[in-house]
Every structure is written in C-alpha cells, then in structure tokens.
Design a protein around this motif. Structure first.
Motif, PDB file in Angstrom:
ATOM      1  N   VAL A  53       0.836  -1.284  -0.214  1.00  0.00           N
ATOM      2  CA  VAL A  53       0.008  -0.077  -0.143  1.00  0.00           C
ATOM      3  C   VAL A  53       0.852   1.359  -0.053  1.00  0.00           C
ATOM      4  CG1 VAL A  53      -1.512   1.323   1.328  1.00  0.00           C
ATOM      5  CG2 VAL A  53      -1.888  -1.313   1.110  1.00  0.00           C
ATOM      6  N   MET A  54       1.065   2.042  -1.088  1.00  0.00           N
ATOM      7  CA  MET A  54       1.689   3.282  -1.265  1.00  0.00           C
ATOM      8  C   MET A  54       0.802   4.414  -0.962  1.00  0.00           C
ATOM      9  SD  MET A  54       4.771   1.756  -1.799  1.00  0.00           S
ATOM     10  CE  MET A  54       5.471   3.351  -2.308  1.00  0.00           C
ATOM     11  N   THR A  55       1.359   5.589  -0.648  1.00  0.00           N
ATOM     12  CA  THR A  55       0.505   6.862  -0.498  1.00  0.00           C
ATOM     13  C   THR A  55       1.428   7.772  -1.351  1.00  0.00           C
ATOM     14  OG1 THR A  55       1.634   7.978   1.435  1.00  0.00           O
ATOM     15  CG2 THR A  55       0.094   6.050   1.906  1.00  0.00           C
ATOM     16  N   PRO A  56       0.527   8.901  -1.534  1.00  0.00           N
ATOM     17  CA  PRO A  56       1.237  10.066  -2.219  1.00  0.00           C
ATOM     18  C   PRO A  56       2.464  10.821  -1.296  1.00  0.00           C
ATOM     19  CG  PRO A  56      -1.022  10.213  -2.131  1.00  0.00           C
ATOM     20  CD  PRO A  56      -0.685   9.062  -1.516  1.00  0.00           C
ATOM     21  N   PHE A  57       2.312  10.407  -0.096  1.00  0.00           N
ATOM     22  CA  PHE A  57       3.227  11.120   0.859  1.00  0.00           C
ATOM     23  C   PHE A  57       4.379  10.262   0.987  1.00  0.00           C
ATOM     24  CE2 PHE A  57      -0.943  12.687   1.973  1.00  0.00           C
ATOM     25  CZ  PHE A  57      -0.796  13.862   1.529  1.00  0.00           C
ATOM     26  N   LYS A  58       4.684   9.172   0.426  1.00  0.00           N
ATOM     27  CA  LYS A  58       5.803   8.248   0.782  1.00  0.00           C
ATOM     28  C   LYS A  58       6.919   9.011   0.184  1.00  0.00           C
ATOM     29  CE  LYS A  58       4.188   4.149   2.474  1.00  0.00           C
ATOM     30  NZ  LYS A  58       4.662   3.147   3.091  1.00  0.00           N
ATOM     31  N   PHE A  59       8.248   8.647   0.641  1.00  0.00           N
ATOM     32  CA  PHE A  59       9.657   9.223   0.123  1.00  0.00           C
ATOM     33  C   PHE A  59       9.710   8.853  -1.257  1.00  0.00           C
ATOM     34  CE2 PHE A  59      10.249   8.979   4.711  1.00  0.00           C
ATOM     35  CZ  PHE A  59      10.929  10.306   5.013  1.00  0.00           C
ATOM     36  N   LYS A  60      10.367   9.520  -1.986  1.00  0.00           N
ATOM     37  CA  LYS A  60      10.746   9.116  -3.281  1.00  0.00           C
ATOM     38  C   LYS A  60      11.766   8.094  -3.501  1.00  0.00           C
ATOM     39  CE  LYS A  60      14.708  12.002  -4.876  1.00  0.00           C
ATOM     40  NZ  LYS A  60      15.594  11.237  -3.878  1.00  0.00           N
ATOM     41  N   LEU A  75       8.781 -10.063  -8.097  1.00  0.00           N
ATOM     42  CA  LEU A  75       7.754 -10.265  -7.165  1.00  0.00           C
ATOM     43  C   LEU A  75       6.296 -10.464  -7.668  1.00  0.00           C
ATOM     44  CD1 LEU A  75       8.512  -7.809  -4.373  1.00  0.00           C
ATOM     45  CD2 LEU A  75       9.176 -10.053  -4.430  1.00  0.00           C
ATOM     46  N   ASN A  76       5.516 -11.641  -7.200  1.00  0.00           N
ATOM     47  CA  ASN A  76       4.034 -11.573  -7.551  1.00  0.00           C
ATOM     48  C   ASN A  76       3.361 -10.576  -6.647  1.00  0.00           C
ATOM     49  OD1 ASN A  76       1.511 -12.651  -8.207  1.00  0.00           O
ATOM     50  ND2 ASN A  76       1.592 -14.352  -6.946  1.00  0.00           N
ATOM     51  N   ILE A  77       3.253  -9.299  -7.226  1.00  0.00           N
ATOM     52  CA  ILE A  77       2.947  -8.202  -6.275  1.00  0.00           C
ATOM     53  C   ILE A  77       1.862  -7.485  -6.979  1.00  0.00           C
ATOM     54  CG2 ILE A  77       4.499  -6.541  -7.278  1.00  0.00           C
ATOM     55  CD1 ILE A  77       4.903  -5.447  -4.324  1.00  0.00           C
ATOM     56  N   LYS A  78       0.803  -7.101  -6.037  1.00  0.00           N
ATOM     57  CA  LYS A  78      -0.005  -6.043  -6.411  1.00  0.00           C
ATOM     58  C   LYS A  78       0.188  -4.655  -5.736  1.00  0.00           C
ATOM     59  CE  LYS A  78      -4.034  -8.779  -7.890  1.00  0.00           C
ATOM     60  NZ  LYS A  78      -5.587  -9.176  -7.106  1.00  0.00           N
ATOM     61  N   GLU A  79      -0.132  -3.539  -6.376  1.00  0.00           N
ATOM     62  CA  GLU A  79       0.267  -2.379  -5.660  1.00  0.00           C
ATOM     63  C   GLU A  79      -1.084  -1.508  -5.488  1.00  0.00           C
ATOM     64  OE1 GLU A  79       4.545  -1.809  -7.967  1.00  0.00           O
ATOM     65  OE2 GLU A  79       3.321  -0.042  -7.246  1.00  0.00           O
ATOM     66  N   TYR A  80      -1.361  -1.184  -4.311  1.00  0.00           N
ATOM     67  CA  TYR A  80      -2.697  -0.360  -3.876  1.00  0.00           C
ATOM     68  C   TYR A  80      -2.271   1.095  -3.739  1.00  0.00           C
ATOM     69  CZ  TYR A  80      -4.860  -4.774  -4.006  1.00  0.00           C
ATOM     70  OH  TYR A  80      -5.157  -6.160  -4.274  1.00  0.00           O
ATOM     71  N   MET A  81      -2.952   2.141  -4.055  1.00  0.00           N
ATOM     72  CA  MET A  81      -2.791   3.396  -3.668  1.00  0.00           C
ATOM     73  C   MET A  81      -4.288   4.238  -3.774  1.00  0.00           C
ATOM     74  SD  MET A  81       0.319   6.144  -4.007  1.00  0.00           S
ATOM     75  CE  MET A  81       0.178   7.061  -6.047  1.00  0.00           C
ATOM     76  N   SER A  82      -4.698   4.834  -2.726  1.00  0.00           N
ATOM     77  CA  SER A  82      -5.740   5.752  -2.789  1.00  0.00           C
ATOM     78  C   SER A  82      -5.894   6.713  -4.244  1.00  0.00           C
ATOM     79  CB  SER A  82      -5.994   6.621  -1.616  1.00  0.00           C
ATOM     80  OG  SER A  82      -7.073   7.460  -1.801  1.00  0.00           O
ATOM     81  N   PHE A 102      -5.406   7.127   3.167  1.00  0.00           N
ATOM     82  CA  PHE A 102      -4.554   6.835   2.300  1.00  0.00           C
ATOM     83  C   PHE A 102      -3.751   5.509   2.592  1.00  0.00           C
ATOM     84  CE2 PHE A 102      -4.751  11.505   1.505  1.00  0.00           C
ATOM     85  CZ  PHE A 102      -4.808  11.187  -0.197  1.00  0.00           C
ATOM     86  N   LYS A 103      -4.218   5.066   4.183  1.00  0.00           N
ATOM     87  CA  LYS A 103      -3.509   3.689   4.407  1.00  0.00           C
ATOM     88  C   LYS A 103      -4.566   2.631   4.815  1.00  0.00           C
ATOM     89  CE  LYS A 103       1.264   4.868   5.927  1.00  0.00           C
ATOM     90  NZ  LYS A 103       2.040   4.732   6.919  1.00  0.00           N
ATOM     91  N   VAL A 104      -5.533   3.124   5.696  1.00  0.00           N
ATOM     92  CA  VAL A 104      -6.490   1.949   6.076  1.00  0.00           C
ATOM     93  C   VAL A 104      -7.383   1.584   4.707  1.00  0.00           C
ATOM     94  CG1 VAL A 104      -8.109   1.381   7.479  1.00  0.00           C
ATOM     95  CG2 VAL A 104      -6.391   2.552   8.583  1.00  0.00           C
ATOM     96  N   GLU A 105      -8.010   2.454   4.157  1.00  0.00           N
ATOM     97  CA  GLU A 105      -8.972   2.100   3.230  1.00  0.00           C
ATOM     98  C   GLU A 105      -8.203   1.068   1.918  1.00  0.00           C
ATOM     99  OE1 GLU A 105     -12.283   2.071   3.371  1.00  0.00           O
ATOM    100  OE2 GLU A 105     -11.947   3.207   5.256  1.00  0.00           O
ATOM    101  N   PRO A 106      -7.118   1.672   1.404  1.00  0.00           N
ATOM    102  CA  PRO A 106      -6.559   0.847   0.241  1.00  0.00           C
ATOM    103  C   PRO A 106      -6.197  -0.587   1.053  1.00  0.00           C
ATOM    104  CG  PRO A 106      -5.583   3.141   0.377  1.00  0.00           C
ATOM    105  CD  PRO A 106      -6.350   2.885   1.780  1.00  0.00           C
ATOM    106  N   THR A 107      -5.773  -0.614   2.341  1.00  0.00           N
ATOM    107  CA  THR A 107      -5.340  -2.019   2.871  1.00  0.00           C
ATOM    108  C   THR A 107      -6.656  -2.762   2.831  1.00  0.00           C
ATOM    109  OG1 THR A 107      -3.805  -0.918   4.209  1.00  0.00           O
ATOM    110  CG2 THR A 107      -4.339  -3.184   4.826  1.00  0.00           C
ATOM    111  N   LYS A 108      -7.740  -2.170   3.060  1.00  0.00           N
ATOM    112  CA  LYS A 108      -9.017  -2.831   3.129  1.00  0.00           C
ATOM    113  C   LYS A 108      -9.275  -3.335   1.882  1.00  0.00           C
ATOM    114  CE  LYS A 108     -11.843  -0.718   6.644  1.00  0.00           C
ATOM    115  NZ  LYS A 108     -12.915   0.214   7.144  1.00  0.00           N
TER     116      LYS A 108
END
Ligand code: SF4
Length: 213
Positions: A53-60, A75-82, A102-108
């Motif tokens: 779960v990424m957010t627009p506020f994460k470090f570059k 990786l067999n990965i899925k990426e989520y971001m609001s 930005f964290k809880v809803e995308p994790t759901k």
C-alpha cells in the motif's frame, strides 16, 4: 538466529497450508522488517502473493526502492494506492483522517479477497506493538506476524547474513519508515520518529489495529 528463522518460516508454511496459496499474501512496505518477512516468505514459496500500500506522501526513495525490489526479486505483487487528491496540509492537520484515507482504506481493498495476511510487525518497535501475537484473528481475516518476537538487532543480523538490499534512508539515521511528512530520523524507540509533534506520536496508522474486513 537459525531457530528464529525456522520458526518464522514454519509459521508462514502453516498459514499457506491452512488457507491455501490463493488466500494468503505478504504485506510489504519495503522497510527493513518487511524485507525480512518477504525474504522468509519467498524461501517458503517463491511465488507467494505480495501486496503493498503506497501513499502519495511516501519518500521518493521508497518508490525507487520498491520498483527496484519488485524487478530484481520478480515479485508476484499487487500495488494499492488511494485515488483521493492529496491535500499537503492533511498529514499535520488531521493525521488520523489522512491515514484512514491513504492507508487503511487501500489496505481494506488489498485484503478483501484474502483469508490471511502476513506482516512484519514486532513487539519491541514501540509502545503500541507490545501485545501483538504471532497469529491474530481480527474480524474476518487472520493476521500472521512471523517476526513479532524478533528484536531490531535480529532484523539487521538477518539482513546482513542474507545480504538483503536495504532502503537507503536507514543510512541517514531513520529507524522506522513511513510517509515523508510524518517520519523523522532518530529516537529512543524505533517508532519515536513517527508522527512526532502530534497525538499519534510513535503510534499506528491503523492498518494493524482496525478491523479490515
Ligand atoms: S503517515 Fe502521515 S502522510 Fe501517511 S497517510 Fe498517515 S498521516 Fe498521511
């Protein structure tokens, strides 16, 4: 160390046997603890599902490190971001609301089709994590924490022994990595640099405390 590694991998194998490979995924933030759990999980099942779960506020640096590891480790990965528009004032004005959006809803969203997620939380990271166990039932999903009893030194020891790549911000004094507006280096305890100056200081974004499904 070998005993701890084997116990952690045993827990991951048990989760996969119990729920099936389609219903289990490893959560990865690409911090030091996530990298250790991810490496342990890949030793058990090289094709294990992963989500971030990424957010627009994460470090570059976090975006760059993620892209590097996804590619190098295949990786067999899925990426989520609001998709919500980020208000740059929100992290300071209302960090609980910001984390919810930005964290809880995308994790759901990430766990909605899973029966079990595997995380890198540890009891000695800070005051809010002391009571987490290895196997927790929270609402309609099981959370497995294979390195919950590991110390910060154990994590760095495993990282060194297995020559894991390390997020570059640890070399600048950070001990726990979150979003840029809410993360500072240093601290007596690992999570002391998180949400400093707010009521959430050293606390949780909510993904490990909320009922996700
Ligand atoms: S850690 Fe800070 S910037 Fe990130 S979602 Fe929470 S409040 Fe917002």
């Amino acid at each position: 160390m070998i005993d701890k590694e084997e116990a952690a991998m045993g827990l991951i194998a048990r989760a996969l046997d119990t729920f099936g490979h389609d219903k289990v995924a490893v959560a990865c933030s690409f911090g030091k603890d996530s990298m250790v759990v991810l490496h342990l999980a890949l030793r058990v099942d090289p094709k294990i599902k992963v989500f971030t779960v990424m957010t627009p506020f994460k470090f570059k640096e976090t975006f760059e490190f993620k892209d590097r590891i996804v590619k190098e480790w295949k990786l067999n990965i899925k990426e989520y971001m609001s998709s919500a528009t980020p208000d740059p004032e929100l992290p300071k004005k209302d960090p609980d609301l910001c984390c919810k959006i930005f964290k809880v809803e995308p994790t759901k969203e990430a766990v909605k089709d899973l029966d079990c997620w595997i995380t890198g939380v540890r009891n000695d990271e800070g005051r809010t994590r002391r009571n987490f166990g290895e196997w927790e039932v929270r609402g309609g999903i099981v959370k497995v924490n294979p390195i919950v009893t590991w110390t910060e030194a154990d994590v760095w020891r495993y990282t060194a022994i297995h020559k894991l790549p390390v997020h570059p911000l640890y070399a600048k004094g950070y001990r726990s990595l979150g979003c840029e507006p809410c993360t500072e280096p240093g601290g007596t305890f690992e999570r002391d640099g998180r949400w400093r100056g707010t009521k959430k200081w050293g606390g949780e974004c909510g993904i490990h405390t909320a009922v996700l499904k």
